[in-house]
Design a protein around this motif. Structure first.
Motif, PDB file in Angstrom:
ATOM      1  N   ASN A 237       0.205   5.791   4.700  1.00  0.00           N
ATOM      2  CA  ASN A 237      -0.851   4.909   5.194  1.00  0.00           C
ATOM      3  C   ASN A 237      -1.853   5.776   5.961  1.00  0.00           C
ATOM      4  OD1 ASN A 237      -2.441   3.164   6.781  1.00  0.00           O
ATOM      5  ND2 ASN A 237      -0.832   1.643   6.885  1.00  0.00           N
ATOM      6  N   SER A 238      -3.030   5.960   5.384  1.00  0.00           N
ATOM      7  CA  SER A 238      -3.998   6.887   5.985  1.00  0.00           C
ATOM      8  C   SER A 238      -4.805   6.266   7.116  1.00  0.00           C
ATOM      9  CB  SER A 238      -4.943   7.445   4.913  1.00  0.00           C
ATOM     10  OG  SER A 238      -5.659   6.404   4.275  1.00  0.00           O
ATOM     11  N   SER A 239      -4.441   5.045   7.540  1.00  0.00           N
ATOM     12  CA  SER A 239      -5.048   4.466   8.739  1.00  0.00           C
ATOM     13  C   SER A 239      -4.061   4.440   9.898  1.00  0.00           C
ATOM     14  CB  SER A 239      -5.540   3.041   8.473  1.00  0.00           C
ATOM     15  OG  SER A 239      -4.453   2.180   8.163  1.00  0.00           O
TER      16      SER A 239
ATOM     17  N   THR B 193      -2.445   8.146  -0.865  1.00  0.00           N
ATOM     18  CA  THR B 193      -2.673   7.486   0.416  1.00  0.00           C
ATOM     19  C   THR B 193      -3.238   6.088   0.208  1.00  0.00           C
ATOM     20  OG1 THR B 193      -4.793   8.668   0.584  1.00  0.00           O
ATOM     21  CG2 THR B 193      -2.946   9.541   1.849  1.00  0.00           C
ATOM     22  N   THR B 194      -2.908   5.220   1.168  1.00  0.00           N
ATOM     23  CA  THR B 194      -3.268   3.808   1.116  1.00  0.00           C
ATOM     24  C   THR B 194      -4.036   3.436   2.369  1.00  0.00           C
ATOM     25  OG1 THR B 194      -1.246   3.318  -0.118  1.00  0.00           O
ATOM     26  CG2 THR B 194      -2.336   1.464   0.973  1.00  0.00           C
ATOM     27  N   CYS B 195      -5.117   2.658   2.201  1.00  0.00           N
ATOM     28  CA  CYS B 195      -5.899   2.206   3.349  1.00  0.00           C
ATOM     29  C   CYS B 195      -6.838   1.100   2.887  1.00  0.00           C
ATOM     30  CB  CYS B 195      -6.711   3.363   3.931  1.00  0.00           C
ATOM     31  SG  CYS B 195      -7.593   2.980   5.449  1.00  0.00           S
ATOM     32  N   ASP B 196      -7.157   0.162   3.771  1.00  0.00           N
ATOM     33  CA  ASP B 196      -8.130  -0.878   3.440  1.00  0.00           C
ATOM     34  C   ASP B 196      -9.548  -0.349   3.632  1.00  0.00           C
ATOM     35  OD1 ASP B 196      -6.463  -2.984   2.620  1.00  0.00           O
ATOM     36  OD2 ASP B 196      -6.041  -3.540   4.688  1.00  0.00           O
ATOM     37  N   SER B 197      -9.812   0.798   3.050  1.00  0.00           N
ATOM     38  CA  SER B 197     -11.127   1.438   3.129  1.00  0.00           C
ATOM     39  C   SER B 197     -11.456   2.037   1.773  1.00  0.00           C
ATOM     40  CB  SER B 197     -11.149   2.557   4.179  1.00  0.00           C
ATOM     41  OG  SER B 197     -10.799   2.084   5.458  1.00  0.00           O
TER      42      SER B 197
ATOM     43  N   ASN C 125     -13.442   5.286   0.703  1.00  0.00           N
ATOM     44  CA  ASN C 125     -14.077   6.490   1.229  1.00  0.00           C
ATOM     45  C   ASN C 125     -15.006   7.106   0.193  1.00  0.00           C
ATOM     46  OD1 ASN C 125     -12.855   6.924   3.946  1.00  0.00           O
ATOM     47  ND2 ASN C 125     -10.959   6.859   2.761  1.00  0.00           N
TER      48      ASN C 125
ATOM     49  N   GLU D 238      -6.565   7.939  -3.414  1.00  0.00           N
ATOM     50  CA  GLU D 238      -6.475   6.838  -2.465  1.00  0.00           C
ATOM     51  C   GLU D 238      -6.580   5.498  -3.177  1.00  0.00           C
ATOM     52  OE1 GLU D 238      -9.741   7.058   0.331  1.00  0.00           O
ATOM     53  OE2 GLU D 238     -11.023   5.862  -0.981  1.00  0.00           O
TER      54      GLU D 238
ATOM     55  N   MET E 215      -5.390   0.915  -2.187  1.00  0.00           N
ATOM     56  CA  MET E 215      -5.365  -0.060  -1.102  1.00  0.00           C
ATOM     57  C   MET E 215      -4.078  -0.882  -1.017  1.00  0.00           C
ATOM     58  SD  MET E 215      -9.247  -1.555  -1.277  1.00  0.00           S
ATOM     59  CE  MET E 215     -10.662  -0.500  -0.977  1.00  0.00           C
TER      60      MET E 215
END
Length: 250
Positions: free
Chosen positions: A101-103, A170-174, A176, A194, A196
């Motif tokens: 999780n990259s956040s 990697t996972t994130c609600d973004s 990039n 990446e 989500m």
């Protein structure tokens, strides 16, 4: 019986799920509220396809619900992703040897007026149940299931649309799009791509002791000026996942 436990395949959008559903027989719609969930057979084996919509909360919620309902043999999170490795091309596939999780990080103290240092971070990870320790533990990385990875490696030679590589997703609600930020995430997490959903589902699967693997196809790469994404990658990834399943069931 063990052989009757289904495998759950997750995808965020119709373009990431419909191709598999069309290959299934004895299809039944079994929704969770507004979320689509389809149960059926693929080559005589039970399969469940969940269309999660975008984002970590949606994907992890449906994973928990589906685990409770179906008692699956394994969960595969698959679909499209953006490249973090400049050597990756659209239609290349990344096997999630590990996800992160990259956040999930902590910034270091900086006084007012000192600006923002997006590189000055400490990895925190996320909490999931550790069966051996009988406690929730904080981990940066979740590792893909060995048997599912082996099956994915066996399926790789038959994939004709690009390369198949292994590494960190990697996972994130973004989303990039800054080249320097993408380079940092690759350096900081070892990230190849990446998306989500994946690591949030891995977190839930660990807590319920369900084998998990993330599989992502590169649909766009800011690093190679390949944007917007290529929607043809969705069915290509699903074909690879079906080949993975055939190898896994051997």
């Amino acid at each position: 019986m063990e052989e009757q436990r289904p495998i759950i395949i997750q995808g965020a959008m119709e373009v990431e799920t419909q191709h598999i559903i069309e290959q299934m027989t004895e299809v039944r719609e079994e929704p969770f509220g507004p979320f689509r969930c389809v149960r059926g057979l693929y080559e005589g084996r039970p399969l469940v396809v969940s269309e999660t919509q975008w984002g970590m909360a949606n994907a992890s919620a449906l994973a928990a619900l589906a685990i409770a309902r179906y008692k699956p043999k394994a969960v595969i999170s698959q679909g499209t992703a953006g490249a973090h490795d400049p050597s990756l091309d659209v239609y290349d596939i990344v096997l999630g040897a590990r996800t992160a999780n990259s956040s999930a990080w902590q910034s270091h103290y900086r006084a007012a007026g000192s600006g923002v240092d997006y590189r000055g971070l400490k990895k925190l990870g996320v909490f999931a149940w550790d069966e051996r320790k009988q406690a929730f533990t904080q981990e940066v990385y979740h590792f893909g299931d060995a048997a599912l990875l082996t099956a994915a490696r066996q399926a790789a030679p038959s994939y004709r649309h690009g390369r198949v590589v292994e590494g960190t997703i990697t996972t994130c609600d973004s989303w990039n799009c800054e080249v320097d930020r993408i380079a940092f995430l690759r350096e900081f997490y070892g990230s190849l791509a990446e998306e989500m959903e994946g690591d949030a589902v891995a977190q839930i699967c660990q807590s319920f002791a369900v084998p998990f693997l993330a599989v992502r196809i590169i649909s766009n790469s800011i690093l190679r000026n390949q944007d917007p994404w290529d929607l043809g990658t969705g069915p290509a990834c699903q074909d690879f996942v079906l080949a993975l399943l055939r190898a896994y069931w051997q």
